[in-house]
Scaffold this motif. Sequence first.
Motif, PDB file in Angstrom:
ATOM      1  N   TRP A  12     -14.310  -9.087  40.881  1.00 16.12           N
ATOM      2  CA  TRP A  12     -15.014  -9.003  39.582  1.00 16.12           C
ATOM      3  C   TRP A  12     -15.246  -7.556  39.176  1.00 16.12           C
ATOM      4  O   TRP A  12     -15.300  -7.260  37.975  1.00 16.12           O
ATOM      5  N   ILE A  27     -25.555  -1.478  28.136  1.00 23.82           N
ATOM      6  CA  ILE A  27     -26.638  -1.695  27.182  1.00 23.82           C
ATOM      7  C   ILE A  27     -27.672  -2.573  27.863  1.00 23.82           C
ATOM      8  O   ILE A  27     -27.313  -3.597  28.456  1.00 23.82           O
ATOM      9  N   GLN A  29     -30.922  -4.962  27.272  1.00 18.40           N
ATOM     10  CA  GLN A  29     -31.641  -5.710  26.243  1.00 18.40           C
ATOM     11  C   GLN A  29     -32.793  -6.452  26.900  1.00 18.40           C
ATOM     12  O   GLN A  29     -32.628  -7.036  27.982  1.00 18.40           O
ATOM     13  N   LEU A  47     -22.875  -0.709  39.113  1.00 20.26           N
ATOM     14  CA  LEU A  47     -22.763  -2.126  38.731  1.00 20.26           C
ATOM     15  C   LEU A  47     -22.846  -3.029  39.959  1.00 20.26           C
ATOM     16  O   LEU A  47     -23.507  -4.072  39.930  1.00 20.26           O
ATOM     17  N   ALA A  51     -25.837  -5.807  40.554  1.00 19.38           N
ATOM     18  CA  ALA A  51     -25.588  -7.222  40.841  1.00 19.38           C
ATOM     19  C   ALA A  51     -26.185  -7.630  42.184  1.00 19.38           C
ATOM     20  O   ALA A  51     -26.756  -8.714  42.318  1.00 19.38           O
ATOM     21  N   GLU A  81     -29.378 -11.210  33.595  1.00 26.36           N
ATOM     22  CA  GLU A  81     -28.029 -11.598  33.190  1.00 26.36           C
ATOM     23  C   GLU A  81     -27.172 -10.350  33.076  1.00 26.36           C
ATOM     24  O   GLU A  81     -27.642  -9.311  32.618  1.00 26.36           O
ATOM     25  N   ILE A  82     -25.916 -10.460  33.509  1.00 22.66           N
ATOM     26  CA  ILE A  82     -24.950  -9.363  33.362  1.00 22.66           C
ATOM     27  C   ILE A  82     -23.769  -9.909  32.576  1.00 22.66           C
ATOM     28  O   ILE A  82     -23.184 -10.928  32.957  1.00 22.66           O
ATOM     29  N   ARG A  83     -23.435  -9.242  31.485  1.00 18.34           N
ATOM     30  CA  ARG A  83     -22.312  -9.670  30.650  1.00 18.34           C
ATOM     31  C   ARG A  83     -21.299  -8.542  30.481  1.00 18.34           C
ATOM     32  O   ARG A  83     -21.634  -7.367  30.631  1.00 18.34           O
ATOM     33  N   LEU A  84     -20.089  -8.947  30.147  1.00 17.86           N
ATOM     34  CA  LEU A  84     -18.993  -8.002  29.945  1.00 17.86           C
ATOM     35  C   LEU A  84     -18.354  -8.335  28.605  1.00 17.86           C
ATOM     36  O   LEU A  84     -18.300  -9.505  28.213  1.00 17.86           O
ATOM     37  N   ASP A  85     -17.871  -7.318  27.908  1.00 16.01           N
ATOM     38  CA  ASP A  85     -17.330  -7.595  26.573  1.00 16.01           C
ATOM     39  C   ASP A  85     -15.852  -8.001  26.631  1.00 16.01           C
ATOM     40  O   ASP A  85     -15.243  -8.088  27.700  1.00 16.01           O
ATOM     41  N   VAL A  90     -17.362  -2.758  28.478  1.00 14.88           N
ATOM     42  CA  VAL A  90     -18.769  -2.511  28.150  1.00 14.88           C
ATOM     43  C   VAL A  90     -19.610  -3.602  28.808  1.00 14.88           C
ATOM     44  O   VAL A  90     -19.252  -4.784  28.746  1.00 14.88           O
ATOM     45  N   LEU A  92     -23.381  -5.538  29.263  1.00 14.41           N
ATOM     46  CA  LEU A  92     -24.664  -5.846  28.623  1.00 14.41           C
ATOM     47  C   LEU A  92     -25.568  -6.501  29.652  1.00 14.41           C
ATOM     48  O   LEU A  92     -25.199  -7.506  30.264  1.00 14.41           O
TER      49      LEU A  92
END
Lengths: 135, 135
Positions: A12, A27, A29, A47, A51, A81-85, A90, A92
């Motif tokens: 990942w 970013i 939030q 990162l 995690a 929560e960990i997000r990827l664009d 990027v 989030l």
Amino acid sequence: MTVGTVAVDSAWLEQVKWDEHGLVPAIAQDATSGMVLMFAWMDRMALAQTAATGQATYFSRSRGKLWRKGEESGHTQRVREIRLDCDNDVVLLKVEQAGGIACHTGRARCFFQKLEGERWVTTEVVLKDLGRIYK
Amino acid sequence: MTVGTVAVDSAWLEQVKWDEHGLVPAIAQDATSGMVLMFAWMDRMALAQTAATGQATYFSRSRGKLWRKGEESGHTQRVREIRLDCDNDVVLLKVEQAGGIACHTGRARCFFQKLEGERWVTTEVVLKDLGRIYK
């Protein structure tokens, strides 16, 4: 490969498109209010640690090292929560912000300047003086 | 100096700390839902045009030119608010997203991959097929 207790070559992490400096924008939030709190950079270890530990960890470009958010101020970020664009470049985070203060100026968020006409106007108050944050 | 009808040497633009490529990161957030929609870059002209027209305009690093969001897809962004962070080097836009689709994949937002365990999992559906967006 494992550095300390954190694996840094997981699939990942390989899927993230690190830039020429090995970084991606991140970013943060607020998980409750939805407020965009701050922007920073992450390297692979930042990162991976974020995690693994559930605590937001960034890479400080000015200091050239990992920076666990809140390590000095106490204003840590618990990651929900960990997000990827769509371009995989990027990140989030949705976080719970300790103390309700994300900005090093003592404000809730870093984006406290709003463009009004042709002026940047400060719209957020300092919630805690710097002398009381950084002892 | 004015380029077209847009002034690019205003004091508020001078206050922004452009990076070595003349760019700053820009985050677009949905003004209603608070959802972080996308991340892109702006140069001085992109920010000047965004402020002057009220339509989000970015700088495409891959194409090396200005890019009015939605110019091909129709998924424009009407800008309700422009903010700057504490270091004057990151911009946050609050926007009304036309069509409810910010991502070039046809999804509501670009951050549609969520880390679950050690996998990035797609959590958002495609609202409109690409063939119907880009004609």
